[in-house]
Write a protein that holds these residues in place. Structure first.
Motif, PDB file in Angstrom:
ATOM      1  N   ILE A   8       0.866  -1.195   0.000  1.00  0.00           N
ATOM      2  CA  ILE A   8       0.000   0.000   0.000  1.00  0.00           C
ATOM      3  C   ILE A   8       0.895   1.235   0.000  1.00  0.00           C
ATOM      4  O   ILE A   8       1.748   1.380   0.887  1.00  0.00           O
ATOM      5  CB  ILE A   8      -0.887   0.070   1.271  1.00  0.00           C
ATOM      6  N   LEU A  10       2.158   3.736  -3.348  1.00  0.00           N
ATOM      7  CA  LEU A  10       3.008   3.526  -4.526  1.00  0.00           C
ATOM      8  C   LEU A  10       3.608   4.850  -4.986  1.00  0.00           C
ATOM      9  O   LEU A  10       3.550   5.209  -6.146  1.00  0.00           O
ATOM     10  CB  LEU A  10       2.165   2.878  -5.637  1.00  0.00           C
ATOM     11  N   MET A  13       8.857   6.323  -3.109  1.00  0.00           N
ATOM     12  CA  MET A  13       9.596   5.170  -2.584  1.00  0.00           C
ATOM     13  C   MET A  13       8.889   3.852  -2.906  1.00  0.00           C
ATOM     14  O   MET A  13       9.534   2.865  -3.271  1.00  0.00           O
ATOM     15  CB  MET A  13       9.756   5.304  -1.063  1.00  0.00           C
ATOM     16  N   LEU A  33      -4.395   5.403  -3.141  1.00  0.00           N
ATOM     17  CA  LEU A  33      -5.539   6.296  -3.380  1.00  0.00           C
ATOM     18  C   LEU A  33      -5.432   6.979  -4.732  1.00  0.00           C
ATOM     19  O   LEU A  33      -6.443   7.331  -5.335  1.00  0.00           O
ATOM     20  CB  LEU A  33      -5.561   7.394  -2.303  1.00  0.00           C
ATOM     21  N   SER A  65       4.027   1.966   2.510  1.00  0.00           N
ATOM     22  CA  SER A  65       4.982   3.074   2.373  1.00  0.00           C
ATOM     23  C   SER A  65       4.153   4.339   2.171  1.00  0.00           C
ATOM     24  O   SER A  65       3.826   4.716   1.045  1.00  0.00           O
ATOM     25  CB  SER A  65       5.913   2.839   1.178  1.00  0.00           C
ATOM     26  N   LEU A  66       3.776   4.960   3.273  1.00  0.00           N
ATOM     27  CA  LEU A  66       2.778   6.039   3.280  1.00  0.00           C
ATOM     28  C   LEU A  66       3.360   7.306   3.896  1.00  0.00           C
ATOM     29  O   LEU A  66       4.337   7.248   4.639  1.00  0.00           O
ATOM     30  CB  LEU A  66       1.552   5.563   4.068  1.00  0.00           C
ATOM     31  N   PRO A  67       2.737   8.478   3.614  1.00  0.00           N
ATOM     32  CA  PRO A  67       3.392   9.736   3.987  1.00  0.00           C
ATOM     33  C   PRO A  67       3.483  10.034   5.484  1.00  0.00           C
ATOM     34  O   PRO A  67       4.539  10.462   5.937  1.00  0.00           O
ATOM     35  CB  PRO A  67       2.562  10.805   3.258  1.00  0.00           C
ATOM     36  N   VAL A  71      -1.960   8.903   8.212  1.00  0.00           N
ATOM     37  CA  VAL A  71      -2.387   8.063   7.076  1.00  0.00           C
ATOM     38  C   VAL A  71      -2.147   6.585   7.394  1.00  0.00           C
ATOM     39  O   VAL A  71      -2.984   5.724   7.087  1.00  0.00           O
ATOM     40  CB  VAL A  71      -1.654   8.484   5.771  1.00  0.00           C
ATOM     41  N   VAL A  75      -4.969   3.699   7.266  1.00  0.00           N
ATOM     42  CA  VAL A  75      -4.857   2.541   6.363  1.00  0.00           C
ATOM     43  C   VAL A  75      -4.867   1.234   7.152  1.00  0.00           C
ATOM     44  O   VAL A  75      -5.465   0.239   6.731  1.00  0.00           O
ATOM     45  CB  VAL A  75      -3.578   2.673   5.496  1.00  0.00           C
ATOM     46  N   VAL A 121      12.948   3.134   6.241  1.00  0.00           N
ATOM     47  CA  VAL A 121      14.072   2.958   5.310  1.00  0.00           C
ATOM     48  C   VAL A 121      14.841   4.260   5.147  1.00  0.00           C
ATOM     49  O   VAL A 121      14.316   5.342   5.383  1.00  0.00           O
ATOM     50  CB  VAL A 121      13.552   2.496   3.929  1.00  0.00           C
ATOM     51  N   GLY A 124      16.857   7.165   0.090  1.00  0.00           N
ATOM     52  CA  GLY A 124      16.234   7.943  -0.975  1.00  0.00           C
ATOM     53  C   GLY A 124      15.717   7.104  -2.134  1.00  0.00           C
ATOM     54  O   GLY A 124      15.800   5.869  -2.120  1.00  0.00           O
ATOM     55  N   LYS A 172      15.493   5.549  12.924  1.00  0.00           N
ATOM     56  CA  LYS A 172      15.302   6.295  11.666  1.00  0.00           C
ATOM     57  C   LYS A 172      15.157   7.803  11.941  1.00  0.00           C
ATOM     58  O   LYS A 172      15.698   8.634  11.219  1.00  0.00           O
ATOM     59  CB  LYS A 172      14.062   5.736  10.945  1.00  0.00           C
ATOM     60  N   PHE A 232      15.928  15.630  -5.829  1.00  0.00           N
ATOM     61  CA  PHE A 232      16.358  14.477  -5.030  1.00  0.00           C
ATOM     62  C   PHE A 232      15.221  13.470  -4.887  1.00  0.00           C
ATOM     63  O   PHE A 232      15.428  12.260  -4.877  1.00  0.00           O
ATOM     64  CB  PHE A 232      16.864  14.913  -3.641  1.00  0.00           C
ATOM     65  N   PHE A 234      12.569  13.824  -2.327  1.00  0.00           N
ATOM     66  CA  PHE A 234      12.027  13.777  -0.952  1.00  0.00           C
ATOM     67  C   PHE A 234      11.430  15.147  -0.668  1.00  0.00           C
ATOM     68  O   PHE A 234      12.134  16.162  -0.689  1.00  0.00           O
ATOM     69  CB  PHE A 234      13.165  13.446   0.019  1.00  0.00           C
ATOM     70  N   LYS A 241       8.157  16.799   8.678  1.00  0.00           N
ATOM     71  CA  LYS A 241       7.418  15.827   9.501  1.00  0.00           C
ATOM     72  C   LYS A 241       8.386  14.977  10.318  1.00  0.00           C
ATOM     73  O   LYS A 241       8.182  14.730  11.510  1.00  0.00           O
ATOM     74  CB  LYS A 241       6.562  14.966   8.567  1.00  0.00           C
TER      75      LYS A 241
END
Ligand code: NAD
Length: 293
Positions: A8, A10, A13, A33, A65-67, A71, A75, A121, A124, A172, A232, A234, A241
């Protein structure tokens, strides 16, 4: 064909991670979404599903891999979320969401018999494309051993940070706080050199062979800033955040963090100046503006 995986998110990353998983022969059940992002993954061989619940109804292992932490909670635990899928056994959060969100989602999924691993992760978009990401995993060791071969497809540098959910997120955040603060300091220094009349290319090349070099001078300044493409990959708002989450965890530990807080102000100014959706490398425009270069 290797085992089916759910995925979930896309975006910058997630898309290259899914591409790598498909290339090694996994069946990937994907959801996003954004229909454009989903269609792109389907065109590469993923199977689209219309909700997280639909993905978790078929796949025992689901990666996200969500913001943001908000979120991720939605999810995982919201309406038509992953918790509603009966097949799900191991949930892996590759996003940067902080220890609190990781623990809340793990607690929400546990009654459904689902084990949660946090696995943020670093490296980049280029690292995601090359499969060379660092993946900082925390949680149950047996679940880690089960998903390790999957994680190593996207991250050659996969490590179990510890057995407590959230420890991967904390490491991280420590990493990104350092990268973000280093980048803010580099933006000031580079603007100073430019104002003094030093050729930017020569300056950055020399720094990258000297003691001032860092990931931001090598990967933000040398490419995206020098070319003025600021590409880059990102977004500024995602780095802001990460700083917010990191400093929240530092505050809970009773730490002052004056240098990081000063750097955070620079990101705040860039965001207030309309830069939230821009690339993190555009932070340099603020210090360039002050220097008049
Ligand atoms: P992104 O915004 O490019 O991708 C996020 C994807 O999630 C988008 O495609 C979006 O449509 C989708 N999405 C948002 N809300 C959704 C929902 N409710 N349901 C389904 N899909 C939804 O972000 P990114 O740069 O790929 O970053 C993802 C995560 O990885 C973030 O937590 C970020 O901090 C972290 N990260 C990013 C980088 C980088 O260089 N871009 C590096 C390391 C870690």
């Amino acid at each position: 064909m290797r085992e089916a995986l759910g995925f979930i998110g896309l975006g910058a990353m997630g898309a290259p991670m899914v591409r790598r998983l498909l290339e090694v022969g996994h069946r990937v059940l994907a959801h996003d979404l954004n229909p454009v992002a989903l269609a792109a993954a389907v065109s590469r061989g993923a199977e689209g599903r219309d909700s997280p619940a639909a993905v978790a109804g078929e796949a025992a292992i689901v990666l996200v891999s969500l913001p943001t932490p908000e979120v991720v909670r939605q999810v995982a635990l919201g309406v038509a979320g992953l918790a509603e899928g009966d097949a799900l056994r191991i949930y892996v959060d590759l996003s940067t969401t902080g220890a609190q969100a990781a623990q809340a989602v793990a607690a929400g999924l546990a009654p459904r018999g689902v084990v949660a691993l946090d696995a943020p992760v670093s490296g980049g978009v280029a690292g995601a494309e090359a499969g060379t990401l660092a993946v900082m995993v925390a949680g149950d060791r047996a679940a880690f051993d089960r998903v390790r071969p999957v994680l190593e497809v996207i991250g050659a540098n996969t490590v179990l940070v510890g057995g407590q959910v959230g420890q991967g997120q904390t490491l991280k955040l420590v990493n990104n706080l350092l990268a973000a603060t280093t980048w803010a300091a580099a933006c000031e220094a580079l603007a100073m050199g430019a104002k003094a009349g030093i050729d930017p290319e020569l300056m950055i090349d020399t720094i990258n062979k000297s003691s001032g070099r860092s990931f931001p001078t090598e990967r933000f300044a040398a490419g995206p800033v020098l070319s003025r493409r600021f590409d880059f990959g990102f977004r500024m708002e995602l780095m802001a955040k990460d700083m917010r989450l990191a400093l929240q965890e530092a505050e809970a530990l009773g730490l002052v963090m004056p240098t990081s807080r000063a750097a955070q102000m620079l990101y705040g100014l860039a965001m207030a100046d309309g830069g939230a959706k821009g690339d993190v490398t555009e932070l340099v425009k603020i210090t360039e503006g002050w220097a008049g270069t």
